[in-house]
Motif scaffolding. Structure first.
Motif, mmCIF file in Angstrom:
data_model
loop_
_atom_site.group_PDB
_atom_site.id
_atom_site.type_symbol
_atom_site.label_atom_id
_atom_site.label_comp_id
_atom_site.label_asym_id
_atom_site.label_seq_id
_atom_site.Cartn_x
_atom_site.Cartn_y
_atom_site.Cartn_z
ATOM 1 N N GLY A 643 28.823 -20.302 -9.824
ATOM 2 C CA GLY A 643 27.794 -19.663 -8.947
ATOM 3 C C GLY A 643 28.164 -18.017 -8.952
ATOM 4 O O GLY A 643 29.250 -17.744 -8.947
ATOM 5 N N LYS A 644 26.875 -17.536 -8.767
ATOM 6 C CA LYS A 644 27.077 -15.934 -8.687
ATOM 7 C C LYS A 644 26.070 -15.461 -7.772
ATOM 8 O O LYS A 644 24.901 -15.506 -7.922
ATOM 9 N N ILE A 645 26.374 -15.080 -6.391
ATOM 10 C CA ILE A 645 25.630 -14.678 -5.629
ATOM 11 C C ILE A 645 25.838 -13.201 -5.101
ATOM 12 O O ILE A 645 27.148 -12.872 -4.793
ATOM 13 N N ALA A 646 25.075 -12.550 -5.314
ATOM 14 C CA ALA A 646 25.452 -10.886 -4.847
ATOM 15 C C ALA A 646 24.971 -10.661 -3.415
ATOM 16 O O ALA A 646 23.866 -11.217 -2.983
ATOM 17 N N VAL A 647 26.035 -10.106 -2.796
ATOM 18 C CA VAL A 647 25.649 -9.806 -1.465
ATOM 19 C C VAL A 647 25.670 -8.259 -1.209
ATOM 20 O O VAL A 647 26.645 -7.544 -1.619
ATOM 21 N N ARG A 648 24.518 -7.792 -0.825
ATOM 22 C CA ARG A 648 24.398 -6.121 -0.823
ATOM 23 C C ARG A 648 23.782 -5.647 0.872
ATOM 24 O O ARG A 648 23.120 -6.444 1.067
ATOM 25 N N GLY A 649 24.256 -4.491 0.908
ATOM 26 C CA GLY A 649 23.589 -4.098 2.139
ATOM 27 C C GLY A 649 24.841 -3.264 3.102
ATOM 28 O O GLY A 649 25.925 -3.554 2.809
ATOM 29 N N LYS A 650 24.268 -2.615 3.777
ATOM 30 C CA LYS A 650 25.248 -1.688 4.581
ATOM 31 C C LYS A 650 26.187 -2.624 5.482
ATOM 32 O O LYS A 650 27.458 -1.932 5.780
ATOM 33 N N ASP A 651 25.590 -3.460 5.883
ATOM 34 C CA ASP A 651 26.584 -4.710 6.737
ATOM 35 C C ASP A 651 27.139 -5.668 5.919
ATOM 36 O O ASP A 651 27.809 -6.620 6.541
ATOM 37 N N ALA A 652 27.129 -5.602 4.776
ATOM 38 C CA ALA A 652 27.833 -6.687 3.634
ATOM 39 C C ALA A 652 29.090 -7.055 4.133
ATOM 40 O O ALA A 652 29.483 -8.239 4.412
ATOM 41 N N ALA A 653 30.002 -5.873 4.299
ATOM 42 C CA ALA A 653 31.343 -6.380 4.636
ATOM 43 C C ALA A 653 31.440 -6.920 5.926
ATOM 44 O O ALA A 653 32.179 -7.965 5.995
ATOM 45 N N GLU A 654 30.910 -6.396 7.141
ATOM 46 C CA GLU A 654 30.787 -7.053 8.199
ATOM 47 C C GLU A 654 30.428 -8.470 8.226
ATOM 48 O O GLU A 654 30.869 -9.505 8.872
ATOM 49 N N PHE A 655 29.394 -8.418 7.617
ATOM 50 C CA PHE A 655 28.534 -10.039 7.675
ATOM 51 C C PHE A 655 29.479 -10.809 7.078
ATOM 52 O O PHE A 655 29.894 -12.139 7.600
ATOM 53 N N LEU A 656 30.135 -10.660 5.652
ATOM 54 C CA LEU A 656 30.715 -11.696 5.037
ATOM 55 C C LEU A 656 32.077 -12.051 6.013
ATOM 56 O O LEU A 656 32.429 -12.924 5.972
ATOM 57 N N ASN A 657 32.650 -11.017 6.627
ATOM 58 C CA ASN A 657 33.996 -11.233 7.391
ATOM 59 C C ASN A 657 33.590 -12.310 8.537
ATOM 60 O O ASN A 657 34.483 -12.827 9.103
ATOM 61 N N LEU A 658 32.503 -12.313 9.136
ATOM 62 C CA LEU A 658 32.059 -13.330 10.049
ATOM 63 C C LEU A 658 31.732 -14.452 9.415
ATOM 64 O O LEU A 658 31.907 -15.589 10.257
ATOM 65 N N ILE A 659 31.523 -14.644 8.250
ATOM 66 C CA ILE A 659 31.172 -15.909 7.590
ATOM 67 C C ILE A 659 32.193 -16.598 6.905
ATOM 68 O O ILE A 659 32.686 -17.793 6.943
ATOM 69 N N TYR A 660 33.201 -15.833 6.193
ATOM 70 C CA TYR A 660 34.112 -16.367 5.549
ATOM 71 C C TYR A 660 35.570 -16.690 6.333
ATOM 72 O O TYR A 660 35.827 -15.868 7.146
ATOM 73 N N TYR A 661 36.320 -17.461 5.834
ATOM 74 C CA TYR A 661 37.606 -17.827 6.622
ATOM 75 C C TYR A 661 38.567 -16.705 6.358
ATOM 76 O O TYR A 661 39.336 -16.290 7.148
ATOM 77 N N ASN A 662 38.437 -16.018 5.089
ATOM 78 C CA ASN A 662 39.430 -15.055 4.616
ATOM 79 C C ASN A 662 39.029 -13.694 5.091
ATOM 80 O O ASN A 662 37.811 -13.537 5.185
ATOM 81 N N GLU A 663 39.854 -12.734 5.457
ATOM 82 C CA GLU A 663 39.573 -11.293 5.345
ATOM 83 C C GLU A 663 38.836 -10.782 4.041
ATOM 84 O O GLU A 663 39.376 -10.577 3.127
#
Ligand SMILES: [Zn+2]
Lengths: 973, 84
Positions: A643-663
């Motif tokens: 899979g290749k999913i692009a995640v973009r946007g001002k809040d991408a880092a904060e959002f992924l940190n809330l979703i993923y287990y890892n930092e």
């Protein structure tokens, strides 16, 4: 005496003879015949043997309600093991034969079962066959009982599928249906009319009535002649689903038997009008299943519609006026007819019947059918109570009419008992459906017609511009009189003919306290055959009410479920079979893999090379060779399905940190991290590498089969929990091809691509990525490994996948480059203890069970699933944990799924199981990954566990879940 | 098969949609709620006979999630709207 084909009359074409065979005997019918009418016209009386007692049976009905006449039908590529002879139109060259009976239908050895009928009562399966167990008897019983046999070869028929929608869907093209269609068209409604027979008009085609001064069949043709809407004939509406979706099976008539057979329609209608008519009920008397016993209306239908007079001395048993309609038609065709009416007086029709020579016995009952393989006489109790015997070759009965409420019931509609007509009639439905005519319990033609127009008026008020002159008053009628089962009658009386259920079976169920109608059905199998009890349900209920001293509505009625008639599975599948059943994704370089001789298998919806055998190499040898080639030189794996999913946007880092287990917020641009995505339950849902391409730009690599699921999760969390965050997601999987280059020679190979990318370990260390240009195309090069070797993932536009693959293969010839499939990759990753989600984990596996506890303590934000990792259950020390196992016999490969067991008090208890196992060519011994209770403690204690594999026990030592290069020297270069 | 009125695309066939159960408010801050509260959020569903709120996504359409109120007995759709 048998049936005769009349010289005139009926809806058949005597100029077009049709040749067919019955049990190998050549016979002739005419265009317009059904299989049943043609068999009757050829003198066939026994059409099969009954399900349980192997009693000879004949044709009983003339439509979908037929319980007996199931035949084996072969025609070109078409084969139907249980074709209903009364609904299949005869075609030239059909081979028709009996489905039961050995050595033949006229002399059936299993017919002796009938002598033992007292030992085969309802529920005998449950009572008799439990010692030693059911399986002991099953084979023998299945051979004796049951229906036709399906062919084992593939069904080569072609089935089509169509979808349509309309304002009004009218089901049933009888009197009510055609009137409703005319009214609907006049109101400007987009209308579809569906009729299961080849002709519109229904019973009007044979009832012999006069409507508006015209013979009913001519009247019907006149109304139906001008229907300016879609009319489907030979089309049976079999299912009524949610929100007015109707399933219709249309049989396609073609002269070429190799052409398409049927079309499955899905019709969505704003309004449904059910004009499905009614089914006649038989009356009960002793031996009422003998060939020659049939429904009165069926006998009338055969003579008027097909020109087949079923017998020449006919007795008609009736409790209502419609039996006389049949008597008139049969007498007019030349039969000697006696009506045995339980009532003292009938309606005006009695006089008309007597005028054509019908003899009427009032207040009389048929007691018994005489004759073993065919009716020869009828025993009657007269109004004086004396018994007489009349010679007869046909005994027809009419016990009243049951509205065909099946589709209405499927719509979610409730039924109501009507004492006047002794029927269940439609009451309320949650769907937009109206029921008219006989299906609504309205049997009078004039009333039926006004009901049809009223229904359309209610749908389109003041729009209907079609009307008919009011019909003149029909003659005086006398109401039906209830007769379900006469307690004075002795002898076996069949209620459900197809499943061989008699009155006695129902009485037994009642005496054993089966009160609910649903239990009665299951215990006796009443109404559970392929005819779904069309002739038997109401009688069964009424008998239950009679036996238990209740009113019929108190016994209740069963819920009808689709399909109304059996529907071929092939038609349901349509074109969705073989390669179109579940189309698989192909890799961009698919043709290159084909040229290399790859053996393809399905992995998570992708059709990928499992391995690339050379010459006569077997699977095991191929996989071992491919794995060795990677560790010795360089291997090439097509990883485009990743899979290749692009995640973009001002809040991408904060959002992924809330979703993923890892930092992920602190991940540096240009670096990769191996991450888990959890469910809120804490269970590991997916694993994969996340890359940071820029401050506001990440690229996720979910497992091939989880890409869509991960995207769904991201969207769900963003849209429902964190909608104010500025972030968006794009699935780029199919836009790019990815080739994984693994092995100590991987960098040497890449250097030959002349991209100018700095491949040094300082510039491109393990878990980092860069971009550049190769062969004139932009590429992404990530250094990441799933084999434990130095490895790179090269990603290029999907259209270049094949060119890049073949170019790399050429460049690597002198390096011993080897294409590798999923199977050797799976072996290489097992040597390193790298997990596969869903293989090494299941729906209970938490990150801590896999030895990844760090983020739980280090990461402060409230990520998905975190709370679930803090429960007492998540912190139990005896949870199953991922460890390695080394079997003592180091050449033996235990099966995946083999349990590790403990002996406790003489019984075995599972403490976990093997999740991956393989023979390692690099270590020359077997390796296993396993999920074992308190596994890490066992590793520390250097303990042994007992493995139970297919009945044998062996031992294995608990070891770290990494067998090869534990320091990662090869990985980091 | 249901006809579902997507709040953004209008009435479409059920095959275009993906169902995700009853929407539950996430108790926050999650680390401070009791095990029991958390278990309720994860596992307890009202399972109504009659009007019932459900999360759906128009997976093969606009891709957006929405809350649908459906009668579980008659399968009538009472309302659809964007998640709160
Ligand atoms: Zn939408």
């Amino acid at each position: 005496m048998t049936a005769t084909r009349l010289a005139h009359g009926g809806n058949i074409d005597r100029q077009k003879p049709i040749t067919f065979t019955w049990n190998g005997r050549v016979m002739t019918g005419f265009a317009g015949d059904t299989v049943a009418s043609a068999l009757l016209a050829n003198g066939v009386r026994i059409i099969g043997r009954s399900f349980k007692y192997h009693r000879p049976r004949g044709i009983m009905a003339a439509g979908a309600d037929e319980p007996n006449a199931l035949v084996d039908l072969t025609h070109g590529v078409r084969h139907e093991p249980n074709a209903r002879a009364t609904t299949v139109l005869l075609e030239d060259g059909m081979q028709i034969s009996v489905i039961q009976g050995w050595p033949n239908v006229d002399w059936d050895i299993f017919g002796v079962l009938d002598l033992f009928h007292r030992f085969l009562p309802a529920g005998f399966y449950y009572k008799s066959f439990f010692k030693p167990n059911w399986g002991f008897y099953e084979n023998a019983i299945r051979r004796m009982a049951g229906l036709g046999r399906a062919k084992t070869s593939a069904d080569r028929r072609k089935f089509d599928a169509r979808v349509d929608h309309c304002d009004v869907l009218i089901i049933g093209g009888g009197m009510a249906g055609i009137c409703a269609a005319r009214a609907a068209i006049s109101a400007g409604l987009n209308t579809i009319l569906v009729e299961d027979r080849p002709h519109l008009g229904g019973r009007l085609n044979w009832c012999g009535r006069v409507i508006d001064g015209m013979p009913a069949d001519q009247w019907a043709q006149q109304i139906a002649s001008d229907l300016n809407c879609r009319v489907l004939t030979n089309a049976v509406a079999f299912g009524y689903y949610d929100h007015n979706l109707i399933g219709v099976m249309e049989t396609v008539q073609t002269s070429d038997p190799d052409c398409g057979d049927a079309r499955l329609w899905q019709i969505r209608a704003r309004h449904v009008v059910l004009a499905t008519g009614a089914f006649e009920r038989p009356l009960l008397f002793a031996d009422n299943d003998r060939p020659g016993v049939m429904l009165a209306d069926a006998a009338l239908c055969y003579v008027r519609h097909y020109g087949v007079l079923v017998g020449d001395r006919i007795v008609i048993a009736t409790n209502n006026d419609s039996g006389y309609e049949s008597a008139i038609g049969l007498a007019q065709a030349g039969a000697e007819v006696t009506v045995v009416d339980i009532r003292p007086i009938a309606g005006g029709i009695q006089q008309r019947a007597e005028m054509v020579g019908v003899r009427v016995l009032p207040s009389a009952r048929v007691i018994k059918a005489i004759g073993r393989t065919a009716v020869t006489a009828v025993d009657i109790r007269t109004n004086r109570g004396s018994h007489i015997r009349i010679d007869a070759d046909i005994l027809a009965s009419s016990g009243g009419w049951s509205p065909a409420v099946h589709l209405f019931s499927q719509s979610g509609g409730k039924l109501r008992w009507d004492d006047g007509t002794l029927t269940f009639v439609p009451d309320q439905s949650p769907q937009a459906v109206r029921v008219i005519g006989a299906a609504n319990g309205t049997f009078d033609p004039a009333a039926s017609m006004s009901e049809a127009i009223a229904a359309i008026n209610a749908i389109a008020p003041e729009k209907v511009s079609w009307s008919l002159p009011a019909l003149s008053q029909t003659e005086k009628s006398v109401a039906i009189e209830a007769l379900w089962q006469d307690p004075d009658i002795i002898g076996r009386q069949w209620v459900d003919f197809q499943n061989d259920v008699t009155f006695k079976d129902i009485a037994l169920a009642a005496s054993e306290n089966y009160v609910s109608v649903e239990h009665l059905k299951r215990y006796t199998t009443l109404g559970m055959a392929t005819d779904q009890g069309k002739t038997s349900n109401v009688i069964g209920l009424a008998i239950m009410a009679q036996l238990t001293g209740r009113e019929i509505p108190a016994v209740g009625t069963t819920t009808f479920r689709p399909p109304f008639v059996p529907v071929s599975l092939g038609a349901m599948a349509g074109s969705r079979f073989g390669p179109l059943h579940s189309p698989l994704h192909q890799l961009p370089a698919h043709q290159s893999h084909q040229k290399l001789g790859a053996e393809f298998r399905e992995y998570g919806g992708w059709w990928r090379p499992a391995f690339y055998p050379r010459n006569s190499e077997d699977a095991f040898a191929t996989i071992q060779r491919e794995a060795k080639a990677v560790r010795a030189g360089v291997g090439l794996l097509d990883a485009s399905s990743l899979g290749k999913i692009a995640v973009r946007g001002k809040d991408a880092a904060e959002f992924l940190n809330l979703i993923y287990y890892n930092e992920l917020a602190k991940l540096k641009t240009g670096r990769l991290r191996y991450c888990f995505l959890l469910r809120e339950t804490g269970v590991v849902y997916d694993d994969g590498v996340v890359a940071r391409l820029a401050d506001d730009h990440y690229l996720l690599s979910p497992s091939s089969s989880h890409t869509k699921g991960v995207l769904d999760q991201l969207e769900l969390w963003h849209q429902t929990e964190y909608p104010s965050m500025q972030v968006s997601f794009h699935n780029l999987t199919s836009a790019y091809a990815t080739i994984s280059i693994a092995g100590p020679q991987s960098r040497t190979l890449l250097a030959r691509m002349e991209s100018g990318i700095d491949l040094s370990d300082q510039a491109l260390p393990h878990m980092s990525l860069t971009h550049g240009t190769m062969m004139g195309h932009k590429v992404q090069l990530a250094r990441v490994s799933f084999t434990g070797e130095r490895a790179y993932e090269l990603t290029m536009p999907a259209g270049q996948g094949r060119t890049f693959w073949e170019h790399l293969m050429n460049l690597g010839q002198d390096l011993g480059i080897t294409p590798i499939g999923i199977e050797s990759l799976s072996l290489l990753r097992a040597e390193k203890g790298y997990i596969l989600i869903g293989t090494d984990t299941d729906g209970l596996t938490l990150p801590v069970d896999l030895g990844m506890a760090g983020p739980l303590t280090a990461k402060k934000v409230d990520f998905v699933g975190k709370r679930s990792l803090l429960t007492p259950d998540a912190m139990r020390p005896d949870r199953r944990q991922l460890i390695g196992l080394r079997p003592t016999d180091d050449q033996f490969v235990p099966a995946v799924g083999s349990h590790a067991i403990l002996q406790v008090d003489g019984t075995r208890r599972s403490i976990g199981w093997i999740t991956s196992s393989a023979f390692s060519p690099h270590l020359n011994h077997t390796i296993c990954l396993a999920m074992i209770e308190g596994g890490r403690g066992l590793v520390e204690a250097n303990a042994h566990v007992t493995i139970f594999d297919r009945g044998k026990t062996t031992t294995a030592r608990a070891v770290e879940a990494c067998f090869f290069d534990q320091q990662g020297v090869r990985l980091n270069g | 098969m249901l006809i579902i009125p997507c709040p953004w695309c209008g009435p479409r066939a059920e095959q275009e949609f993906h169902f995700a159960g009853e929407p539950k408010a996430r108790p926050v801050p999650a680390e401070q709620v009791s095990d029991q509260t958390w278990a309720h959020y994860l596992y307890h569903r009202s399972n109504e006979k009659g009007a019932h709120r459900e999360l759906w996504s128009h997976a093969h359409g606009c891709g957006r999630w929405f809350v649908m109120e459906r009668d579980t007995h008659t399968h009538q759709i009472l309302s659809t709207k964007a998640p709160a």
